[in-house]
Design an enzyme around this catalytic site. Structure first.
Site, mmCIF file in Angstrom:
data_model
loop_
_atom_site.group_PDB
_atom_site.id
_atom_site.type_symbol
_atom_site.label_atom_id
_atom_site.label_comp_id
_atom_site.label_asym_id
_atom_site.label_seq_id
_atom_site.Cartn_x
_atom_site.Cartn_y
_atom_site.Cartn_z
ATOM 1 N N CYS A 178 0.165 3.189 3.492
ATOM 2 C CA CYS A 178 0.550 2.767 4.888
ATOM 3 C C CYS A 178 1.600 1.485 4.832
ATOM 4 O O CYS A 178 2.067 1.169 5.842
ATOM 5 C CB CYS A 178 -0.544 2.208 5.752
ATOM 6 S SG CYS A 178 -1.173 0.861 5.152
ATOM 7 N N ASP B 145 19.304 -1.152 -19.406
ATOM 8 C CA ASP B 145 19.161 -2.340 -18.659
ATOM 9 C C ASP B 145 18.105 -3.258 -19.010
ATOM 10 O O ASP B 145 16.997 -2.832 -19.074
ATOM 11 C CB ASP B 145 18.888 -1.929 -17.161
ATOM 12 C CG ASP B 145 18.878 -2.770 -16.231
ATOM 13 O OD1 ASP B 145 18.849 -3.975 -16.490
ATOM 14 O OD2 ASP B 145 18.721 -2.328 -14.923
ATOM 15 N N CYS C 55 0.913 -1.149 -0.051
ATOM 16 C CA CYS C 55 -0.181 -0.098 -0.028
ATOM 17 C C CYS C 55 0.909 1.212 0.011
ATOM 18 O O CYS C 55 1.767 1.538 0.982
ATOM 19 C CB CYS C 55 -0.890 -0.070 1.261
ATOM 20 S SG CYS C 55 -1.837 1.725 1.442
HETATM 21 ZN ZN LIG Z 1 -2.737 1.030 3.361
#
Ligand SMILES: [Zn+2]
Length: 415
Positions: A207, A339, A204
């Site tokens: 968070c 690359d 995420c």
């Molecule tokens: Zn989250």
């Protein structure tokens, strides 16, 4: 326009025309570059008075820009940079060349979105997807999402049309601290176009918890970020609009990914007041875009060209390609990124069971990768050798950027 802007615009058009006359490409980069040297605010001056849509994301920008221009064209003349010059010099050149038009639809390199938002003050921005690209120089995708979010926070009057299936895009399109995070900020319209590539969004961006997926939904296990309910959805061979009406979409471009691009184009056009029922037939006039998806017949072979620049677009190309002999070509020149380790991010196993040919500057990097992936292959030196090695019928060609250009040039010679 101020006098300086008029002069800059005129010089820009002349420089582009000279460059074209000298056979040095379409001249849009050099023309725009000179114009911006004379008047650094030229892009802003040329944007004033136009209703503008910007289209950005890692993949699908060029095609979506072309489809959106076709859809917005219902209303009047549209300026666009549909040949892929997607930095401010290209935008400046496209607008200078088009003269005064009520509308503009501009493809924007994702790294330049903030700058182009500032200069053009668009009516709407379409955010398609974010995934790894050009490992030697592109930003990490999470950093890209942060830049997008910071830019959009400074332009809260801009409408946003964003992909509900990409967690990074949803996060970027949602203002920080919004209690409705992941639900529906009022200035955002969500579309669902599906997302085959998940390997840049398991974590995420808000968070750091893991993201889970099931049945087309995704959600963060540690915070409220989750897939918003999309208003525009691809369903069967068409698109559902926010009223629930279904529109059949008949494209000349292959694959579910292009149906998703069509849904995006209809959603963006709707932000200008275009009804999908009026726009949908215009999407079918878009054929190959800068040679992508072009089909050429030669010696009983029907050759189809698919451009794939990064892992996410290789997955989409495998989805589009028929179960037929397939030529893969890889270069690692400047426009491709130097690359090639991204080859190990792509699962080539969908090619097992097909006749696979490889070519290009970095064919041997590809050879090692295919060997590790248990995909038998044959190396060919030229496109002509490839043609002679396959039976009559379809030959799919999947190539990265400069390899694609090489094959187009070689095709021109053999046809
Ligand atoms: Zn989250």
């Amino acid at each position: 326009m101020p006098l300086r802007a008029k002069v800059a615009s005129s010089v820009s058009r002349t420089a582009a025309a000279l460059s074209r006359a000298a056979g040095r490409g379409d001249g849009s980069v050099i023309g725009g570059w000179i114009g911006l040297k004379i008047d650094p605010d030229l892009l802003a001056h040329l944007s004033a008075g136009r209703a503008i849509a910007l289209v950005s994301g890692t993949n699908g920008k060029t095609t979506t820009t072309r489809l959106t221009s076709a859809a917005v064209g219902v209303l009047g003349r549209v300026a666009t940079n549909s040949f892929g010059a997607n930095m401010p010099s290209g935008h400046t050149s496209a607008l200078a060349k088009a003269g005064s038009t009520p509308y503009a639809v501009l493809e924007v390199d994702e790294h330049y979105l903030a700058q182009v938002l500032e200069a053009t003050e668009p009516h709407v921005v379409a955010l398609l997807n974010l995934s790894r690209d050009q490992l030697d120089r592109a930003k990490e995708v999470a950093m890209m999402a942060q830049l997008w979010r910071a830019a959009l926070v400074r332009h809260t009057n801009v409408r946003v049309v964003a992909n509900a299936d990409d967690p990074l895009v949803v996060w970027a399109a949602t203002p920080p601290g919004d209690p409705a995070r992941g639900i529906n900020p009022p200035h955002v319209t969500w579309f669902s176009a599906g997302q085959r590539w998940h390997d840049d969004s398991w974590v995420c961006p808000e968070c750091g918890s893991t993201i889970q997926r099931s049945g087309g939904q995704w959600w963060c296990t540690g915070c409220p970020l989750r897939r918003p309910e999309p208003q525009w959805v691809v369903e069967d061979e068409g698109v559902l609009d926010p009223t629930g009406a279904w529109h059949k979409v008949s494209l000349q471009l292959p694959g579910k990914v292009n149906l998703g691009n069509a849904a995006t184009a209809l959603a963006v056009a709707a932000e200008f007041g275009v009804r999908p029922v009026d726009a949908v037939s215009r999407l079918g006039i878009v054929t190959s875009v800068a040679g992508r998806y072009a089909q050429v017949d030669k010696d009983g072979r029907n050759i189809r060209l698919l451009l794939a620049k990064n892992p996410a677009s290789w997955l989409e190309a495998f989805d589009m390609a028929d179960d037929a002999p397939t030529l893969l070509s890889i270069n690692a020149r400047d426009p491709d990124g130097l690359d090639t380790s991204w080859l190990y991010d792509v699962d080539f196993s969908p090619l097992r069971g097909r006749q696979v040919l490889i070519t290009g500057d970095r064919a041997f990097d590809l050879a090692v990768r295919l060997d590790v992936n248990d995909v038998p292959f044959q190396h060919v030196r030229t496109f002509g050798d490839a043609l002679r090695s396959v039976p009559p019928g379809r030959l799919e060609v999947i190539a990265n950027y400069t390899a694609f250009q090489d094959i187009r040039a070689e095709l021109d010679r053999v046809i």
